[in-house]
Design a protein around this motif. Structure first.
Motif, PDB file in Angstrom:
ATOM      1  N   ASP A   1      10.407  18.265  -7.704  1.00  0.00           N
ATOM      2  CA  ASP A   1       9.436  17.813  -6.706  1.00  0.00           C
ATOM      3  C   ASP A   1       9.867  16.479  -6.112  1.00  0.00           C
ATOM      4  O   ASP A   1       9.770  16.257  -4.898  1.00  0.00           O
ATOM      5  N   ALA A   2      10.331  15.589  -6.974  1.00  0.00           N
ATOM      6  CA  ALA A   2      10.794  14.278  -6.506  1.00  0.00           C
ATOM      7  C   ALA A   2      12.003  14.422  -5.603  1.00  0.00           C
ATOM      8  O   ALA A   2      12.099  13.766  -4.554  1.00  0.00           O
ATOM      9  N   ALA A   3      12.934  15.303  -5.973  1.00  0.00           N
ATOM     10  CA  ALA A   3      14.143  15.495  -5.179  1.00  0.00           C
ATOM     11  C   ALA A   3      13.801  15.953  -3.766  1.00  0.00           C
ATOM     12  O   ALA A   3      14.419  15.517  -2.788  1.00  0.00           O
ATOM     13  N   ALA A   4      12.802  16.820  -3.639  1.00  0.00           N
ATOM     14  CA  ALA A   4      12.427  17.330  -2.325  1.00  0.00           C
ATOM     15  C   ALA A   4      11.836  16.237  -1.442  1.00  0.00           C
ATOM     16  O   ALA A   4      12.117  16.170  -0.239  1.00  0.00           O
ATOM     17  N   VAL A   5      11.008  15.359  -2.029  1.00  0.00           N
ATOM     18  CA  VAL A   5      10.421  14.273  -1.244  1.00  0.00           C
ATOM     19  C   VAL A   5      11.492  13.263  -0.847  1.00  0.00           C
ATOM     20  O   VAL A   5      11.507  12.754   0.282  1.00  0.00           O
TER      21      VAL A   5
ATOM     22  N   ILE B   1       0.842  -1.188   0.000  1.00  0.00           N
ATOM     23  CA  ILE B   1       0.000   0.000   0.000  1.00  0.00           C
ATOM     24  C   ILE B   1       0.884   1.248   0.000  1.00  0.00           C
ATOM     25  O   ILE B   1       1.829   1.361   0.777  1.00  0.00           O
ATOM     26  N   GLY B   2       0.558   2.180  -0.896  1.00  0.00           N
ATOM     27  CA  GLY B   2       1.252   3.458  -0.931  1.00  0.00           C
ATOM     28  C   GLY B   2       0.265   4.607  -0.881  1.00  0.00           C
ATOM     29  O   GLY B   2      -0.952   4.405  -0.845  1.00  0.00           O
ATOM     30  N   ILE B   3       0.794   5.821  -0.878  1.00  0.00           N
ATOM     31  CA  ILE B   3      -0.030   7.031  -0.909  1.00  0.00           C
ATOM     32  C   ILE B   3       0.284   7.806  -2.177  1.00  0.00           C
ATOM     33  O   ILE B   3       1.454   8.045  -2.511  1.00  0.00           O
ATOM     34  N   TRP B   4      -0.769   8.176  -2.899  1.00  0.00           N
ATOM     35  CA  TRP B   4      -0.685   9.005  -4.111  1.00  0.00           C
ATOM     36  C   TRP B   4      -1.260  10.364  -3.756  1.00  0.00           C
ATOM     37  O   TRP B   4      -2.383  10.463  -3.242  1.00  0.00           O
ATOM     38  N   SER B   5      -0.516  11.423  -4.017  1.00  0.00           N
ATOM     39  CA  SER B   5      -1.019  12.759  -3.692  1.00  0.00           C
ATOM     40  C   SER B   5      -0.542  13.769  -4.715  1.00  0.00           C
ATOM     41  O   SER B   5       0.646  13.834  -5.043  1.00  0.00           O
ATOM     42  N   GLY B   6      -1.471  14.594  -5.180  1.00  0.00           N
ATOM     43  CA  GLY B   6      -1.134  15.689  -6.071  1.00  0.00           C
ATOM     44  C   GLY B   6      -0.733  16.946  -5.330  1.00  0.00           C
ATOM     45  O   GLY B   6      -0.529  17.991  -5.954  1.00  0.00           O
ATOM     46  N   ALA B   7      -0.622  16.859  -4.003  1.00  0.00           N
ATOM     47  CA  ALA B   7      -0.275  18.026  -3.184  1.00  0.00           C
ATOM     48  C   ALA B   7       1.171  17.984  -2.704  1.00  0.00           C
ATOM     49  O   ALA B   7       1.533  18.710  -1.783  1.00  0.00           O
ATOM     50  N   LEU B   8       2.001  17.144  -3.322  1.00  0.00           N
ATOM     51  CA  LEU B   8       3.388  17.001  -2.883  1.00  0.00           C
ATOM     52  C   LEU B   8       4.359  17.764  -3.783  1.00  0.00           C
ATOM     53  O   LEU B   8       5.520  17.401  -3.902  1.00  0.00           O
ATOM     54  N   HIS B   9       3.880  18.830  -4.398  1.00  0.00           N
ATOM     55  CA  HIS B   9       4.683  19.621  -5.328  1.00  0.00           C
ATOM     56  C   HIS B   9       5.333  20.790  -4.589  1.00  0.00           C
ATOM     57  O   HIS B   9       4.739  21.865  -4.455  1.00  0.00           O
ATOM     58  N   GLY B  10       6.554  20.612  -4.136  1.00  0.00           N
ATOM     59  CA  GLY B  10       7.243  21.704  -3.486  1.00  0.00           C
ATOM     60  C   GLY B  10       7.519  22.876  -4.400  1.00  0.00           C
ATOM     61  O   GLY B  10       7.645  24.016  -3.942  1.00  0.00           O
ATOM     62  N   SER B  11       7.592  22.610  -5.710  1.00  0.00           N
ATOM     63  CA  SER B  11       7.886  23.679  -6.664  1.00  0.00           C
ATOM     64  C   SER B  11       6.706  24.624  -6.860  1.00  0.00           C
ATOM     65  O   SER B  11       6.868  25.684  -7.474  1.00  0.00           O
ATOM     66  N   ARG B  12       5.526  24.264  -6.334  1.00  0.00           N
ATOM     67  CA  ARG B  12       4.334  25.077  -6.569  1.00  0.00           C
ATOM     68  C   ARG B  12       3.857  25.826  -5.322  1.00  0.00           C
ATOM     69  O   ARG B  12       2.795  26.450  -5.349  1.00  0.00           O
ATOM     70  N   VAL B  13       4.616  25.739  -4.239  1.00  0.00           N
ATOM     71  CA  VAL B  13       4.210  26.380  -2.991  1.00  0.00           C
ATOM     72  C   VAL B  13       5.360  27.213  -2.439  1.00  0.00           C
ATOM     73  O   VAL B  13       6.497  27.149  -2.928  1.00  0.00           O
ATOM     74  N   ASP B  14       5.058  27.981  -1.382  1.00  0.00           N
ATOM     75  CA  ASP B  14       6.089  28.803  -0.763  1.00  0.00           C
ATOM     76  C   ASP B  14       6.879  27.989   0.256  1.00  0.00           C
ATOM     77  O   ASP B  14       6.666  26.776   0.407  1.00  0.00           O
ATOM     78  N   GLU B  15       7.776  28.663   0.978  1.00  0.00           N
ATOM     79  CA  GLU B  15       8.646  27.966   1.912  1.00  0.00           C
ATOM     80  C   GLU B  15       7.853  27.253   3.001  1.00  0.00           C
ATOM     81  O   GLU B  15       8.181  26.130   3.394  1.00  0.00           O
ATOM     82  N   ALA B  16       6.799  27.886   3.497  1.00  0.00           N
ATOM     83  CA  ALA B  16       5.961  27.248   4.518  1.00  0.00           C
ATOM     84  C   ALA B  16       5.295  25.991   3.960  1.00  0.00           C
ATOM     85  O   ALA B  16       5.185  24.971   4.646  1.00  0.00           O
ATOM     86  N   GLY B  17       4.861  26.062   2.703  1.00  0.00           N
ATOM     87  CA  GLY B  17       4.256  24.899   2.070  1.00  0.00           C
ATOM     88  C   GLY B  17       5.241  23.772   1.884  1.00  0.00           C
ATOM     89  O   GLY B  17       4.904  22.597   2.061  1.00  0.00           O
ATOM     90  N   ARG B  18       6.475  24.120   1.519  1.00  0.00           N
ATOM     91  CA  ARG B  18       7.507  23.087   1.351  1.00  0.00           C
ATOM     92  C   ARG B  18       7.826  22.418   2.686  1.00  0.00           C
ATOM     93  O   ARG B  18       8.044  21.197   2.739  1.00  0.00           O
ATOM     94  N   LYS B  19       7.814  23.182   3.759  1.00  0.00           N
ATOM     95  CA  LYS B  19       8.059  22.606   5.080  1.00  0.00           C
ATOM     96  C   LYS B  19       6.936  21.646   5.470  1.00  0.00           C
ATOM     97  O   LYS B  19       7.178  20.571   6.012  1.00  0.00           O
ATOM     98  N   GLU B  20       5.701  22.042   5.153  1.00  0.00           N
ATOM     99  CA  GLU B  20       4.556  21.187   5.462  1.00  0.00           C
ATOM    100  C   GLU B  20       4.625  19.877   4.676  1.00  0.00           C
ATOM    101  O   GLU B  20       4.334  18.792   5.215  1.00  0.00           O
ATOM    102  N   ILE B  21       5.012  19.954   3.411  1.00  0.00           N
ATOM    103  CA  ILE B  21       5.162  18.736   2.607  1.00  0.00           C
ATOM    104  C   ILE B  21       6.235  17.836   3.204  1.00  0.00           C
ATOM    105  O   ILE B  21       6.048  16.616   3.331  1.00  0.00           O
TER     106      ILE B  21
END
Length: 296
Positions: free
Chosen positions: A57-61, A12-32
């Motif tokens: 995005d992949a590199a950040a995750v 089982i894995g998790i699929w999410s379209g909200a894991l894009h660090g390139s599309r959010v600000d620094e606070a969003g990247r921290k939350e991801i």
């Protein structure tokens, strides 16, 4: 599929379209980063970065996790050249140490002005990945695949297939087309809501857009649905076949239907009435992990 590959992806894995660090600000990247670190701790086997992610995005995750498999689900071949992807993935792989998988897809004609000959374009893209220096090997890539030709290509030129918006019946057909050894990792959208009418309303809001895309509707017609199943965001019959609606036990049962049909791994996308699929539903992720327990 080898036991080593099965272990790497988990069930089982998790699929999410909200894991894009390139599309959010620094606070969003921290939350991801905090969210994916928690998903790893919860025991999910693979984290799928949905919605046409970039290598960044992949590199950040990858950087925010230690052991979990990270995959793109799906990087569009029209958005990045194969040579650029190979170079950027090589940099990701330096820290991933084998736990990154490049998911590739041809996207959809209505969304891509330069869309042409999807099968031939994918073959050419894979050829370019093979020829790149360094290459992205077949053992580190999966393909978005719905129809028989792309499924066969997934088995021949990649680790396997990552079908999106499919039924358990499609999973059984895909397993037959892929053969016994290729990875089959379908996405399954889940709506953890015990109010069935509300759950269907939530699902329809998401599905309505996908029903404008011929790749999906053609596949559903092949599976025996009819044009009138696409009206109004989808018939109840279509919704019940494509989604897991209900409490965590119902979601677990539906997920097991895909595994029983031949999936090696199921990537769960959580949809909520409040945020759709655009948020990080961490409470729901925790509840699902508890429901699956040691079966992740």
């Amino acid at each position: 599929m080898t036991s080593e590959t099965h272990s790497a992806f988990g069930r089982i894995g998790i699929w999410s379209g909200a894991l894009h660090g390139s599309r959010v600000d620094e606070a969003g990247r921290k939350e991801i980063a905090e969210a994916v670190a928690e998903l790893e701790e919860l025991g999910y086997g693979t984290l799928w970065i949905g919605g046409s992610p970039s290598p960044d995005d992949a590199a950040a995750v990858v950087a925010a996790t230690r052991t979990v498999t990270v995959a793109t689900g799906i990087l569009s071949i029209w958005d990045h050249t194969a040579e650029d992807v190979a170079a950027r993935i090589a940099a990701v792989e330096a820290s991933a140490r084998g736990r990154f998988v490049l998911g590739l897809g041809v996207s959809h004609g209505p969304m891509v002005p330069q869309y042409t000959k999807p099968y031939s374009s994918m073959v050419a893209y894979l050829d370019a990945l093979d020829a790149a220096k360094p290459p992205v090997s077949s053992g580190h890539r999966v393909l978005a695949a719905l129809g028989p030709k792309m499924l066969r290509l997934s088995a021949d030129r990649a680790l396997g297939a990552h079908p999106y918006l499919v039924t358990a019946e499609h999973t059984a057909e895909a397993r037959e087309a892929l053969g016994p050894d290729a990875l089959l990792a379908p996405e399954l959208t889940v709506v953890p809501d015990t109010d069935l009418d509300r759950a269907r309303t939530t699902a329809r809001k998401m599905l309505e857009m996908y029903l404008q895309l011929p790749n999906y509707t053609d596949n559903l017609l092949r599976l025996g649905f009819e044009e009138n199943d696409f009206d109004g965001g989808g018939s109840d019959r279509l919704l019940d076949a494509l989604f897991a609606l209900g409490d965590t036990e119902r979601i677990k049962t539906r997920t097991e239907e895909y595994l029983d049909a031949g999936a090696d791994h199921v990537a769960l996308q959580v949809l909520t009435a409040e945020g759709g699929g655009a948020t990080l539903p961490r409470t729901e992720w925790r509840r699902l992990a508890e429901a699956f327990g040691g079966a992740l």
